[in-house]
Design a protein around this motif. Structure first.
Motif, PDB file in Angstrom:
ATOM      1  N   MET A  36       0.730  -1.374   0.123  1.00 50.84           N
ATOM      2  CA  MET A  36      -0.314   0.131  -0.161  1.00 50.84           C
ATOM      3  C   MET A  36       1.198   1.032  -0.095  1.00 50.84           C
ATOM      4  N   ARG A  37       0.606   2.090  -1.057  1.00 59.68           N
ATOM      5  CA  ARG A  37       1.816   3.633  -0.942  1.00 59.68           C
ATOM      6  C   ARG A  37       0.923   4.752  -0.527  1.00 59.68           C
ATOM      7  N   GLN A  38       1.453   5.216   0.113  1.00 61.79           N
ATOM      8  CA  GLN A  38       0.798   6.427   0.875  1.00 61.79           C
ATOM      9  C   GLN A  38       1.883   7.729  -0.278  1.00 61.79           C
ATOM     10  N   GLU A  39       0.732   9.265   0.402  1.00 58.42           N
ATOM     11  CA  GLU A  39       1.641   9.930  -0.175  1.00 58.42           C
ATOM     12  C   GLU A  39       1.400  11.052   1.023  1.00 58.42           C
TER      13      GLU A  39
END
Length: 52
Positions: free
Chosen positions: A1-4
């Motif tokens: 999961m990518r978070q900005e």
């Protein structure tokens, strides 16, 4: 999961009493409103109301 991660410029400024008074004195000159003065100095109207 990518978070900005959003990193912004924090704009905490310190105002000397003389600067505050000069800005407050501009309200009403030539019909300038609190909104006009706040916009000209890139501050919120709330700053001016608190300084009063």
């Amino acid at each position: 999961m990518r978070q900005e991660v959003i990193i912004g410029v924090e704009r905490r400024r310190r105002w000397r009493d003389e600067e505050k008074l000069a800005i407050l004195d501009e309200v009403g000159v030539n019909g300038a409103t609190v909104s006009d003065v706040a916009r000209a100095h890139d501050i919120t109207r709330q700053h001016i109301y608190q300084w009063r």
